[in-house]
Motif scaffolding. Sequence first.
Motif, PDB file in Angstrom:
ATOM      1  N   GLY A   9      -4.600  -3.514 -19.784  1.00  0.00           N
ATOM      2  CA  GLY A   9      -4.815  -2.713 -18.577  1.00  0.00           C
ATOM      3  C   GLY A   9      -5.539  -3.516 -17.512  1.00  0.00           C
ATOM      4  N   GLY A  10      -5.661  -2.904 -16.333  1.00  0.00           N
ATOM      5  CA  GLY A  10      -6.370  -3.574 -15.254  1.00  0.00           C
ATOM      6  C   GLY A  10      -5.975  -3.048 -13.901  1.00  0.00           C
ATOM      7  N   LEU A  11      -6.332  -3.820 -12.879  1.00  0.00           N
ATOM      8  CA  LEU A  11      -6.036  -3.467 -11.491  1.00  0.00           C
ATOM      9  C   LEU A  11      -4.842  -4.284 -11.013  1.00  0.00           C
ATOM     10  N   VAL A  12      -3.893  -3.615 -10.390  1.00  0.00           N
ATOM     11  CA  VAL A  12      -2.696  -4.292  -9.892  1.00  0.00           C
ATOM     12  C   VAL A  12      -2.289  -3.651  -8.567  1.00  0.00           C
ATOM     13  N   GLN A  13      -1.676  -4.448  -7.703  1.00  0.00           N
ATOM     14  CA  GLN A  13      -1.210  -3.930  -6.421  1.00  0.00           C
ATOM     15  C   GLN A  13       0.095  -3.157  -6.601  1.00  0.00           C
ATOM     16  N   PRO A  14       0.371  -2.236  -5.690  1.00  0.00           N
ATOM     17  CA  PRO A  14       1.665  -1.530  -5.765  1.00  0.00           C
ATOM     18  C   PRO A  14       2.828  -2.519  -5.788  1.00  0.00           C
ATOM     19  N   GLY A  15       3.792  -2.242  -6.642  1.00  0.00           N
ATOM     20  CA  GLY A  15       4.928  -3.146  -6.826  1.00  0.00           C
ATOM     21  C   GLY A  15       4.715  -4.184  -7.901  1.00  0.00           C
ATOM     22  N   GLY A  16       3.509  -4.277  -8.396  1.00  0.00           N
ATOM     23  CA  GLY A  16       3.196  -5.271  -9.421  1.00  0.00           C
ATOM     24  C   GLY A  16       3.562  -4.814 -10.819  1.00  0.00           C
ATOM     25  N   SER A  17       3.217  -5.662 -11.788  1.00  0.00           N
ATOM     26  CA  SER A  17       3.567  -5.406 -13.188  1.00  0.00           C
ATOM     27  C   SER A  17       2.354  -5.581 -14.082  1.00  0.00           C
ATOM     28  N   LEU A  18       2.391  -4.860 -15.190  1.00  0.00           N
ATOM     29  CA  LEU A  18       1.404  -5.013 -16.255  1.00  0.00           C
ATOM     30  C   LEU A  18       2.114  -4.820 -17.586  1.00  0.00           C
ATOM     31  N   ARG A  19       1.550  -5.437 -18.609  1.00  0.00           N
ATOM     32  CA  ARG A  19       2.090  -5.275 -19.963  1.00  0.00           C
ATOM     33  C   ARG A  19       0.952  -4.814 -20.869  1.00  0.00           C
ATOM     34  N   GLN A 110      -7.546   1.507 -19.002  1.00  0.00           N
ATOM     35  CA  GLN A 110      -7.393   1.950 -17.613  1.00  0.00           C
ATOM     36  C   GLN A 110      -6.360   1.099 -16.889  1.00  0.00           C
ATOM     37  N   VAL A 111      -5.450   1.759 -16.206  1.00  0.00           N
ATOM     38  CA  VAL A 111      -4.501   1.099 -15.310  1.00  0.00           C
ATOM     39  C   VAL A 111      -4.731   1.672 -13.915  1.00  0.00           C
ATOM     40  N   THR A 112      -5.022   0.792 -12.964  1.00  0.00           N
ATOM     41  CA  THR A 112      -5.258   1.210 -11.589  1.00  0.00           C
ATOM     42  C   THR A 112      -4.293   0.464 -10.678  1.00  0.00           C
ATOM     43  N   VAL A 113      -3.518   1.218  -9.915  1.00  0.00           N
ATOM     44  CA  VAL A 113      -2.565   0.629  -8.981  1.00  0.00           C
ATOM     45  C   VAL A 113      -3.058   0.932  -7.567  1.00  0.00           C
TER      46      VAL A 113
END
Length: 115
Positions: A9-19, A110-113
């Motif tokens: 999890g983490g912080l990512v910008q809109p349009g980004g990816s996480l695994r 937590q996943v924050t976009v």
Amino acid sequence: QVQLVESGGGLVQPGGSLRLSCVASGSIFDINYMGWYRQAPGKQRELVAGISRRGTTNYPDSVKGRFTISRDNAENTVHLQMNSLKPDDTAVYYCYIAAMEYEYWGQGTQVTVSS
């Protein structure tokens, strides 16, 4: 004792990816169903992806085409690849495993976009 440990999890910008990844350890046998749920503030926990022992997957319309769930039966691991993330995807994500007559939950990640 069975433990589910999530990561990714983490912080990512809109349009980004996480695994996201979830590893089950301990005396866990005959895993049937594995899945990922999420819960945003003030909302109910909802399923975002599920996968059966045979690999059949299911997704709600809100994430279909953007999220992909996979599992490694030998390693008791389940992954969630999340692409094209949106602010509405912001939530705590929980790993879920059904094995025999038992159900197990991870502690949440937590996943924050956000930009």
